[in-house]
Design a protein around this motif. Structure first.
Motif, PDB file in Angstrom:
ATOM      1  N   VAL A  34     -11.771   2.267   9.934  1.00  0.00           N
ATOM      2  CA  VAL A  34     -10.603   1.101   9.930  1.00  0.00           C
ATOM      3  C   VAL A  34     -11.366  -0.188   9.453  1.00  0.00           C
ATOM      4  N   GLU A  86      -3.293  -6.382   8.217  1.00  0.00           N
ATOM      5  CA  GLU A  86      -3.400  -5.327   9.224  1.00  0.00           C
ATOM      6  C   GLU A  86      -4.558  -5.160   8.522  1.00  0.00           C
ATOM      7  N   SER A  95       2.499   2.475   4.710  1.00  0.00           N
ATOM      8  CA  SER A  95       3.633   1.904   4.850  1.00  0.00           C
ATOM      9  C   SER A  95       3.854   0.531   5.095  1.00  0.00           C
ATOM     10  N   THR A  96       2.884   0.195   6.711  1.00  0.00           N
ATOM     11  CA  THR A  96       2.920  -0.998   6.680  1.00  0.00           C
ATOM     12  C   THR A  96       1.726  -1.697   7.035  1.00  0.00           C
ATOM     13  N   SER A  97       0.480  -1.575   5.167  1.00  0.00           N
ATOM     14  CA  SER A  97       0.226  -1.760   5.413  1.00  0.00           C
ATOM     15  C   SER A  97      -0.056  -2.904   3.759  1.00  0.00           C
ATOM     16  N   TRP A 142      -6.617  -1.426   7.400  1.00  0.00           N
ATOM     17  CA  TRP A 142      -6.550  -0.563   6.956  1.00  0.00           C
ATOM     18  C   TRP A 142      -7.270   0.447   7.231  1.00  0.00           C
ATOM     19  N   ASN A 143      -6.623   1.606   7.440  1.00  0.00           N
ATOM     20  CA  ASN A 143      -6.455   2.833   8.526  1.00  0.00           C
ATOM     21  C   ASN A 143      -7.401   3.800   7.822  1.00  0.00           C
ATOM     22  N   ASN A 174       0.918  -0.990  -0.285  1.00  0.00           N
ATOM     23  CA  ASN A 174      -0.030  -0.105  -0.017  1.00  0.00           C
ATOM     24  C   ASN A 174       0.952   0.584   0.379  1.00  0.00           C
ATOM     25  N   THR A 175       2.397   1.341   0.086  1.00  0.00           N
ATOM     26  CA  THR A 175       2.881   2.085  -0.039  1.00  0.00           C
ATOM     27  C   THR A 175       2.780   3.292  -1.429  1.00  0.00           C
ATOM     28  N   LEU A 225      -4.088   5.960   2.800  1.00  0.00           N
ATOM     29  CA  LEU A 225      -4.164   5.460   4.147  1.00  0.00           C
ATOM     30  C   LEU A 225      -3.211   5.575   5.370  1.00  0.00           C
ATOM     31  N   ILE A 226      -3.636   5.899   6.143  1.00  0.00           N
ATOM     32  CA  ILE A 226      -2.763   6.322   7.162  1.00  0.00           C
ATOM     33  C   ILE A 226      -1.607   5.878   7.634  1.00  0.00           C
ATOM     34  N   ASN A 227      -1.610   4.165   7.255  1.00  0.00           N
ATOM     35  CA  ASN A 227      -0.703   2.850   7.392  1.00  0.00           C
ATOM     36  C   ASN A 227      -0.662   2.590   6.169  1.00  0.00           C
TER      37      ASN A 227
END
Length: 296
Positions: free
Chosen positions: A260, A251, A230-232, A253-254, A220-221, A226-228
């Motif tokens: 969320v 995780e 870089s990690t989702s 998605w925020n 998802n970079t 998305l707030i997250n």
């Protein structure tokens, strides 16, 4: 046994053979007591044209055995018919084969040298079909052809449908997946009805064998919402039997307060092209289409 006798009787009654004149200029068609070959693929060799192997520069092995199916003949020419874009090209793959049963192997260079329509893996498409059969040669010089020059069968339904022997073998273009390594690199978005991306946006897809043999990740970079981001990521797990995909995420998605989502879904992949076609649900929502094709 009764069925066996009926089939043999039918074969004896009518068979079309092409007998070429010595001058090579004309030919005549006679009805004679016929013969047919028995052509079988060798287990453990390629059962189709493995496009992935060809495009990766790997060798292929089309292994076949040639034997007598019915009647008598002294030798045979192995003939191939390559159909591309609806046009069939005929070529002799190996001439004057004798000493039956005979075992013969063909690789990609044999095909490239035989057919004008294919010179490399780049010329092969998923709709192409290779048929391998034989022209039988009798001691008196008569040639019994299973197919005419355009690849049209010269035998009837009894021969076509019998399980006692096979007068041809087809090789369709296939891309058996040994792992998910094809699904790696930059991908272009062709559809996103959730509308995180526009058509043409680039999304990274990653294959790492440590994650699973048939698992790829869609990162998802590049997602601007998305707030997250870089990690989702999406986790796609391929069923190699039918190229279907099960979708989960590592995780939730925020997207911000009150937005969320748990991501799940299904889909399929193109084992020859690397296409990814998904139907994604966000916390049990309706399905949203997310389709990707390779960008490089």
């Amino acid at each position: 046994m009764k069925k066996l006798k009926l089939i043999f009787t039918s074969i004896l009654l009518v068979f079309i053979a092409v007998s070429c004149d010595n001058d090579g200029g004309t030919s005549k068609i006679d009805t004679i007591e016929g013969a047919v070959p028995n052509i079988q693929k060798i287990a453990g060799t390629d059962q189709g044209l493995n496009l992935l192997a060809l495009k990766n520069g790997e060798d292929i092995d089309l292994g076949l055995t040639f034997d007598t199916g019915f009647g008598k003949f002294s030798s045979l020419d192995v003939v191939g018919f390559y159909t591309k874009n609806g046009v069939t090209e005929r070529a002799v793959l190996k001439a004057n084969v004798s000493g039956f049963p005979a075992t013969i192997h063909f690789n990609q260079n044999d095909l490239y040298n035989a057919f004008n329509s294919i010179n490399s893996a780049n010329d092969i498409t998923t709709s192409d079909v290779l048929k391998i059969s034989a022209d039988l040669k009798q001691k008196d010089g008569t040639i019994l052809k299973m197919y005419d020059e355009k690849g049209v069968a010269l035998f009837g339904s009894d021969i076509a449908n019998t399980t006692l022997f096979s007068v041809f073998q087809n090789y369709i273009v296939s891309c058996p997946l040994e792992d998910a390594s094809l699904f790696n690199g930059n991908y272009k978005v062709t559809a996103d009805t959730w509308q995180d991306y526009s058509v043409g946006d680039i999304v990274p897809v990653v294959y790492n064998p440590s994650n699973g043999q048939y698992v790829f990740r869609i990162l998802n970079t590049a997602n601007p919402y998305l707030i997250n981001a870089s990690t989702s990521y999406i986790i796609g797990t391929i069923n190699p039997v039918n190229n279907s995909v099960t979708v989960t995420s590592n995780e939730q998605w925020n997207y911000g307060p009150g937005q969320v989502y748990t991501v799940t879904g299904t889909g399929n992949v193109g084992s020859c092209t690397g296409d990814i076609n998904l139907k994604i649900r966000f916390s049990g929502s309706a399905e949203y289409t997310f389709n990707l094709v390779k960008a490089n």
